[in-house]
Design a protein around this motif. Sequence first.
Motif, PDB file in Angstrom:
ATOM      1  N   ALA A  13       0.815  -1.218   0.000  1.00 56.21           N
ATOM      2  CA  ALA A  13       0.000   0.000   0.000  1.00 56.21           C
ATOM      3  C   ALA A  13       0.849   1.269   0.000  1.00 56.21           C
ATOM      4  CB  ALA A  13      -0.932  -0.001   1.216  1.00 56.21           C
ATOM      5  N   GLY A  14       2.164   1.106  -0.015  1.00 56.72           N
ATOM      6  CA  GLY A  14       3.044   2.268  -0.090  1.00 56.72           C
ATOM      7  C   GLY A  14       3.634   2.723   1.226  1.00 56.72           C
ATOM      8  N   ALA A  15       3.370   1.991   2.313  1.00 56.73           N
ATOM      9  CA  ALA A  15       3.905   2.389   3.614  1.00 56.73           C
ATOM     10  C   ALA A  15       5.368   1.984   3.739  1.00 56.73           C
ATOM     11  CB  ALA A  15       3.084   1.736   4.732  1.00 56.73           C
ATOM     12  N   GLN A  16       6.079   2.659   4.649  1.00 58.47           N
ATOM     13  CA  GLN A  16       7.439   2.272   4.980  1.00 58.47           C
ATOM     14  C   GLN A  16       7.388   1.097   5.948  1.00 58.47           C
ATOM     15  OE1 GLN A  16      10.188   6.187   4.592  1.00 58.47           O
ATOM     16  NE2 GLN A  16       9.138   6.020   6.541  1.00 58.47           N
ATOM     17  N   VAL A  17       8.073   0.012   5.603  1.00 57.76           N
ATOM     18  CA  VAL A  17       7.996  -1.225   6.387  1.00 57.76           C
ATOM     19  C   VAL A  17       9.401  -1.750   6.643  1.00 57.76           C
ATOM     20  CG1 VAL A  17       7.357  -3.658   6.266  1.00 57.76           C
ATOM     21  CG2 VAL A  17       5.684  -1.898   5.672  1.00 57.76           C
ATOM     22  N   LEU A  18       9.662  -2.123   7.894  1.00 58.68           N
ATOM     23  CA  LEU A  18      10.908  -2.780   8.269  1.00 58.68           C
ATOM     24  C   LEU A  18      10.579  -4.235   8.586  1.00 58.68           C
ATOM     25  CD1 LEU A  18      13.887  -2.850   9.036  1.00 58.68           C
ATOM     26  CD2 LEU A  18      13.271  -1.961  11.300  1.00 58.68           C
ATOM     27  N   ASP A  19      10.949  -5.135   7.689  1.00 61.65           N
ATOM     28  CA  ASP A  19      10.675  -6.559   7.853  1.00 61.65           C
ATOM     29  C   ASP A  19      11.905  -7.226   8.453  1.00 61.65           C
ATOM     30  OD1 ASP A  19       9.952  -9.202   7.756  1.00 61.65           O
ATOM     31  OD2 ASP A  19       9.726  -9.289   5.570  1.00 61.65           O
ATOM     32  N   LEU A  20      11.991  -7.242   9.772  1.00 61.64           N
ATOM     33  CA  LEU A  20      13.165  -7.790  10.441  1.00 61.64           C
ATOM     34  C   LEU A  20      13.292  -9.289  10.224  1.00 61.64           C
ATOM     35  CD1 LEU A  20      12.943  -5.760  13.768  1.00 61.64           C
ATOM     36  CD2 LEU A  20      14.675  -5.501  11.972  1.00 61.64           C
ATOM     37  N   GLU A  21      12.172 -10.000  10.216  1.00 58.18           N
ATOM     38  CA  GLU A  21      12.234 -11.441  10.004  1.00 58.18           C
ATOM     39  C   GLU A  21      12.683 -11.765   8.579  1.00 58.18           C
ATOM     40  OE1 GLU A  21       8.601 -13.277  11.212  1.00 58.18           O
ATOM     41  OE2 GLU A  21       8.819 -12.671  13.319  1.00 58.18           O
ATOM     42  N   GLY A  22      12.297 -10.924   7.621  1.00 53.06           N
ATOM     43  CA  GLY A  22      12.770 -11.111   6.262  1.00 53.06           C
ATOM     44  C   GLY A  22      14.274 -10.914   6.169  1.00 53.06           C
ATOM     45  N   LEU A  23      14.789  -9.884   6.833  1.00 56.68           N
ATOM     46  CA  LEU A  23      16.226  -9.635   6.824  1.00 56.68           C
ATOM     47  C   LEU A  23      16.981 -10.751   7.544  1.00 56.68           C
ATOM     48  CD1 LEU A  23      16.331  -5.806   7.637  1.00 56.68           C
ATOM     49  CD2 LEU A  23      16.640  -6.895   5.407  1.00 56.68           C
ATOM     50  N   ALA A  24      16.355 -11.328   8.578  1.00 58.58           N
ATOM     51  CA  ALA A  24      16.993 -12.386   9.366  1.00 58.58           C
ATOM     52  C   ALA A  24      16.782 -13.770   8.773  1.00 58.58           C
ATOM     53  CB  ALA A  24      16.462 -12.357  10.796  1.00 58.58           C
ATOM     54  N   SER A  25      15.932 -13.880   7.742  1.00 60.40           N
ATOM     55  CA  SER A  25      15.603 -15.188   7.151  1.00 60.40           C
ATOM     56  C   SER A  25      15.156 -16.181   8.226  1.00 60.40           C
ATOM     57  CB  SER A  25      16.802 -15.756   6.367  1.00 60.40           C
ATOM     58  OG  SER A  25      17.155 -14.894   5.321  1.00 60.40           O
ATOM     59  N   HIS A  26      14.242 -15.740   9.074  1.00 56.15           N
ATOM     60  CA  HIS A  26      13.765 -16.573  10.181  1.00 56.15           C
ATOM     61  C   HIS A  26      12.459 -15.977  10.687  1.00 56.15           C
ATOM     62  CE1 HIS A  26      13.751 -18.730  14.040  1.00 56.15           C
ATOM     63  NE2 HIS A  26      14.709 -19.493  13.554  1.00 56.15           N
ATOM     64  N   LYS A  27      11.500 -16.834  11.069  1.00 53.23           N
ATOM     65  CA  LYS A  27      10.202 -16.357  11.528  1.00 53.23           C
ATOM     66  C   LYS A  27      10.162 -16.023  13.014  1.00 53.23           C
ATOM     67  CE  LYS A  27       7.382 -18.544   7.950  1.00 53.23           C
ATOM     68  NZ  LYS A  27       6.222 -19.441   7.674  1.00 53.23           N
ATOM     69  N   GLY A  28      11.270 -16.228  13.702  1.00 52.91           N
ATOM     70  CA  GLY A  28      11.352 -15.726  15.062  1.00 52.91           C
ATOM     71  C   GLY A  28      10.973 -16.696  16.157  1.00 52.91           C
ATOM     72  N   SER A  29      10.263 -17.759  15.867  1.00 53.28           N
ATOM     73  CA  SER A  29       9.841 -18.697  16.905  1.00 53.28           C
ATOM     74  C   SER A  29      10.721 -19.936  16.879  1.00 53.28           C
ATOM     75  CB  SER A  29       8.377 -19.103  16.692  1.00 53.28           C
ATOM     76  OG  SER A  29       8.260 -19.890  15.520  1.00 53.28           O
ATOM     77  N   VAL A  30      10.456 -20.862  17.795  1.00 54.26           N
ATOM     78  CA  VAL A  30      11.235 -22.099  17.838  1.00 54.26           C
ATOM     79  C   VAL A  30      11.079 -22.891  16.544  1.00 54.26           C
ATOM     80  CG1 VAL A  30       9.396 -23.484  18.898  1.00 54.26           C
ATOM     81  CG2 VAL A  30      11.803 -24.081  19.303  1.00 54.26           C
ATOM     82  N   LEU A  31       9.973 -22.685  15.834  1.00 57.84           N
ATOM     83  CA  LEU A  31       9.731 -23.356  14.559  1.00 57.84           C
ATOM     84  C   LEU A  31      10.053 -22.450  13.376  1.00 57.84           C
ATOM     85  CD1 LEU A  31       6.283 -25.061  15.349  1.00 57.84           C
ATOM     86  CD2 LEU A  31       8.584 -26.004  15.649  1.00 57.84           C
TER      87      LEU A  31
END
Length: 355
Positions: free
Chosen positions: A162-180
Amino acid sequence: MKKGSATVAQLSEFDEIIDVRSPAEFADDHIPGAVNMPVLDDAQRARVGTIYKQVSPFEARRIGGALVAENLARHLHAHFQDKPKHWRPLVYCWRGGQRSGAFVTWLRMVGWDACQLEGGYKNFRRMVIDALAQQPATLDFRIIGGATGSAKTRILEALAAAGAQVLDLEGLASHKGSVLGALPGVAQPTQKKFETALHAVLSRFSPDRPVYVEAESRKIGRVHLPTELMEAMRGSPCFAIDASREARIEFLLRDYAYLGDDVADLQRKLGCLNRIISNETLARWQDYAAVHDLPALFTELVDQHYDPLYKRSQNSNYVRFGDAIHVSTDDLSPSGIIAIADAILAKTPVRADAR
């Protein structure tokens, strides 16, 4: 500044950036957009280093010089034959020493206006660290929070579309953040490479517009967030996605469907929870994995692990979460996620409240 050299601030002035360090050094981290043309490969670098320490610096330079000349000749034949006279490359090694110096000397002898990066990668790395300590305080973060399965990453993607500024930390880290959260077949970046990518993204943001980012813990898989970024996020205004339990479980089953493809890997990941759940519960969850019963597994993970953890952590980690703007939904389909993103944009004040 001596002729034939350039600073980190001049990176954008060159047609190509050439990293002449070994492949292992390049893989650890490098200047974005650089190409790797090592003057010594990993084995050669180790050999020369051993000779330097065990025999003499002269002997190391004598052998290393011959190897460098061979590699330079190969690169000149393979990569540079089609470069026009006005082509202008920037060359760097670890700290702007002999490796990049030799490369630049040969390129300049041919007739190209090649330059050596002052201080090499070491100066670039120092710039990244300094910038990451300052950039977060200049940005207007809006935190997207919600229990596990609330489709927060997909909401960020819809906000970006939609044109917003977004910081995708999980995308940069190549990981979804949980144990799985490890992604199948995708290795996480090194800490240095993660920070370089993070700096590049933060540098593109305008401080006059909100930056939407998911509520994260300090670590995402094996990489950790810079302290200054974490502090800025934890003091920022929040949105809370109140998705129904049923919608979240349904979303998780779609988003993590690939976990059923490798039973042994899923059981190994579940085993990481052995310190915080009972042996009986762990055995049951691993049995679910063995028979591919992901609905039963995710239902119990949500009820017995993720939701209790979320309730314990969110208010303490994000000081303004108690005043969060809530967005409720029982639809986490693609169209439902777009509707959530639209609601967030509609409810975002023009400027953030004073921190």
